[in-house]
Design a protein around this motif. Structure first.
Motif, PDB file in Angstrom:
ATOM      1  N   CYS A 175     -61.217  50.261  13.527  1.00  0.00           N
ATOM      2  CA  CYS A 175     -60.701  51.289  12.468  1.00  0.00           C
ATOM      3  C   CYS A 175     -59.722  50.601  11.982  1.00  0.00           C
ATOM      4  O   CYS A 175     -58.518  50.388  12.726  1.00  0.00           O
ATOM      5  CB  CYS A 175     -60.797  52.583  13.067  1.00  0.00           C
ATOM      6  SG  CYS A 175     -59.880  53.596  11.869  1.00  0.00           S
ATOM      7  N   CYS A 205     -61.348  52.750  18.873  1.00  0.00           N
ATOM      8  CA  CYS A 205     -61.312  52.672  17.603  1.00  0.00           C
ATOM      9  C   CYS A 205     -60.823  51.271  17.379  1.00  0.00           C
ATOM     10  O   CYS A 205     -61.058  50.871  16.167  1.00  0.00           O
ATOM     11  CB  CYS A 205     -60.077  53.602  17.156  1.00  0.00           C
ATOM     12  SG  CYS A 205     -60.484  55.319  17.689  1.00  0.00           S
ATOM     13  N   TYR A 261     -64.133  58.295  14.706  1.00  0.00           N
ATOM     14  CA  TYR A 261     -64.813  58.617  15.924  1.00  0.00           C
ATOM     15  C   TYR A 261     -64.465  59.872  16.394  1.00  0.00           C
ATOM     16  O   TYR A 261     -65.105  60.274  17.290  1.00  0.00           O
ATOM     17  CB  TYR A 261     -64.451  57.412  16.815  1.00  0.00           C
ATOM     18  CG  TYR A 261     -65.199  55.950  16.496  1.00  0.00           C
ATOM     19  CD1 TYR A 261     -66.448  56.100  16.448  1.00  0.00           C
ATOM     20  CD2 TYR A 261     -64.147  54.816  16.576  1.00  0.00           C
ATOM     21  CE1 TYR A 261     -67.265  54.768  15.941  1.00  0.00           C
ATOM     22  CE2 TYR A 261     -64.895  53.759  16.160  1.00  0.00           C
ATOM     23  CZ  TYR A 261     -66.339  53.660  15.756  1.00  0.00           C
ATOM     24  OH  TYR A 261     -66.816  52.394  15.440  1.00  0.00           O
ATOM     25  N   PHE A 299     -57.502  52.025  10.413  1.00  0.00           N
ATOM     26  CA  PHE A 299     -56.253  52.843  10.375  1.00  0.00           C
ATOM     27  C   PHE A 299     -55.668  53.169  11.827  1.00  0.00           C
ATOM     28  O   PHE A 299     -54.563  53.662  11.970  1.00  0.00           O
ATOM     29  CB  PHE A 299     -56.662  54.318   9.841  1.00  0.00           C
ATOM     30  CG  PHE A 299     -55.765  55.434   9.633  1.00  0.00           C
ATOM     31  CD1 PHE A 299     -54.602  55.350   8.760  1.00  0.00           C
ATOM     32  CD2 PHE A 299     -55.764  56.432  10.324  1.00  0.00           C
ATOM     33  CE1 PHE A 299     -53.492  56.195   8.378  1.00  0.00           C
ATOM     34  CE2 PHE A 299     -54.865  57.773  10.163  1.00  0.00           C
ATOM     35  CZ  PHE A 299     -53.505  57.183   9.219  1.00  0.00           C
ATOM     36  N   CYS A 333     -52.683  55.636  13.279  1.00  0.00           N
ATOM     37  CA  CYS A 333     -53.532  56.927  13.586  1.00  0.00           C
ATOM     38  C   CYS A 333     -52.996  57.535  15.147  1.00  0.00           C
ATOM     39  O   CYS A 333     -52.807  56.849  15.984  1.00  0.00           O
ATOM     40  CB  CYS A 333     -55.070  56.892  13.985  1.00  0.00           C
ATOM     41  SG  CYS A 333     -55.744  58.417  14.143  1.00  0.00           S
ATOM     42  N   MET A 374     -58.121  55.829  19.834  1.00  0.00           N
ATOM     43  CA  MET A 374     -58.476  55.720  21.129  1.00  0.00           C
ATOM     44  C   MET A 374     -59.104  54.023  21.512  1.00  0.00           C
ATOM     45  O   MET A 374     -58.782  53.398  20.361  1.00  0.00           O
ATOM     46  CB  MET A 374     -59.818  56.476  21.655  1.00  0.00           C
ATOM     47  CG  MET A 374     -59.576  57.977  21.145  1.00  0.00           C
ATOM     48  SD  MET A 374     -61.208  58.815  20.899  1.00  0.00           S
ATOM     49  CE  MET A 374     -61.552  58.533  19.035  1.00  0.00           C
TER      50      MET A 374
HETATM   51 FE1  SF4 Z   1     -59.456  55.509  13.143  1.00  0.00          FE
HETATM   52 FE2  SF4 Z   1     -59.815  56.322  15.590  1.00  0.00          FE
HETATM   53 FE3  SF4 Z   1     -57.886  57.305  14.180  1.00  0.00          FE
HETATM   54 FE4  SF4 Z   1     -60.426  57.920  13.693  1.00  0.00          FE
HETATM   55  S1  SF4 Z   1     -59.464  58.533  15.670  1.00  0.00           S
HETATM   56  S2  SF4 Z   1     -58.960  57.386  12.007  1.00  0.00           S
HETATM   57  S3  SF4 Z   1     -61.581  56.171  14.152  1.00  0.00           S
HETATM   58  S4  SF4 Z   1     -58.146  55.395  14.903  1.00  0.00           S
END
Ligand code: SF4
Length: 337
Positions: free
Chosen positions: A288, A301, A320, A290, A294, A298
């Motif tokens: 991901c 991710c 996710y 981000f 974020c 996890m």
């Molecule tokens: Fe991305 Fe994981 Fe945050 Fe969702 S929880 S935005 S998948 S880093």
């Protein structure tokens, strides 16, 4: 998946736009972006500066040749258009540019600027009709025929953007990409321009792609909204759902940062301060995009990029938090966000 029988004027499928900076470095400005716009609606595209919104708009209008993906306009792939069909597409799909200071030729009068499109698309229009058309257009955008003889430097910023709008309207388009049309204007003028765009849409049934970094303005004008982060669409939703129940942590942070105009009214939620670095679009880590900022990231991710999925009717996100390891959707009442 929600079915919707409304007519799609635009269907963007897997649009990707890469720029080769040198022999080794490739910048992916738009990364596998898909969305559609229904006829007569306004689709807002929001995100921070440099997230790929403008490149998306330009690739749709074929100002840039997309690296991958398709843009269907009224069901037809724009890449397959023959010369005459491309001319009709350019007639039907117009753009209002970000900066009215630089998008108007300073050596041309307002009349000449507006006539340019008329000369290309209606070459046989008699000069009297052209003159009448320009006067009508100036009135429609809140100016008058006397402004036609002026040069751009003789006008205010708001008046210049009205000329940019009149120029786009001159060839009677059905679809307009409004690329940050208010960001270069004083705050006092911004609402006037947005209200003018809403009025013109009601009068002529126009469809807009409204690109902006300003979530409060996008809220005011858009029916549906797409949120972009580092070239990817991370959330798509109708206006109300997005602002009342944002699903993606990035959207949540953006919305929490919108100033509340009434100081006595507290925001429903505390402002989310984003920490961490924005990765380079030239050297994107896996997973991901981000994840580095974020608060809910996890292990999973950081391994694979989440795909945009419909979490509730008409409301999509790429995160996710809403799906199990096997890709099935979680029981949404159990999602703690
Ligand atoms: Fe991305 Fe994981 Fe945050 Fe969702 S929880 S935005 S998948 S880093």
């Amino acid at each position: 998946m929600q079915s919707d029988n409304r007519e799609k004027i635009l269907d963007v499928q897997g649009l990707t736009q890469r720029f080769h900076l040198n022999r080794r470095q490739v910048l992916t400005a738009v990364d596998n972006v898909s969305f559609h716009i229904f006829k007569g609606e306004t689709f807002g595209l929001v995100g921070e500066s440099g997230c790929g919104k403008t490149t998306t708009g330009r690739s749709i209008l074929r100002i840039y040749e997309p690296s991958e993906g398709k843009v269907l306009y009224k069901g037809q792939d724009v890449a397959d258009l023959k010369k005459a069909e491309m001319k009709a597409f350019r007639h039907s799909a117009q753009m209002i540019f970000q900066d009215p200071y630089s998008s108007l030729d300073p050596r041309m009068t307002v009349d000449d600027i507006i006539s340019e499109g008329l000369n290309v698309h209606f070459p046989h229009m008699p000069s009297k009709d052209k003159h009448d058309r320009i006067s009508q257009l100036l009135m429609r955008v809140g100016l008058n025929s006397e402004h036609g003889a002026r040069f751009p430097h003789e006008l205010s910023g708001g008046q210049r953007q009205r000329i940019g709008i009149a120029r786009a309207l001159a060839v009677e388009p059905e679809f307009i990409v409004c690329d940050e049309p208010i960001s270069a204007l004083d705050v006092s003028i911004q609402a006037q321009i947005v209200n003018l765009l809403i009025k013109l849409q009601r009068e002529s049934g126009l469809t807009y792609l409204f690109i902006s970094h300003d979530l409060s303005m996008v809220k005011h004008i858009s029916d549906r909204i797409g949120v972009m982060y580092l070239g990817s669409l991370v959330e798509v939703s109708d206006n109300k759902q997005l602002y009342t129940r944002p699903l993606h942590p990035y959207t949540h942070a953006l919305i929490s940062a919108i100033p509340i105009p009434d100081p006595d009214k507290k925001s429903m939620e505390a402002r989310v301060e984003l920490q961490g670095e924005v990765p380079s679009p030239i050297n994107m880590p896996p997973g991901c995009k981000f994840a580095g900022r974020c608060p809910y990231a996890m292990d999973r991710c950081r391994k694979a990029e989440p795909k945009l999925k419909e979490i509730e009717p008409g409301h999509f996100t790429a995160c996710y938090l809403y799906e199990n390891e096997d890709g099935s959707l979680k029981d949404q009442s159990a999602v703690m966000f």
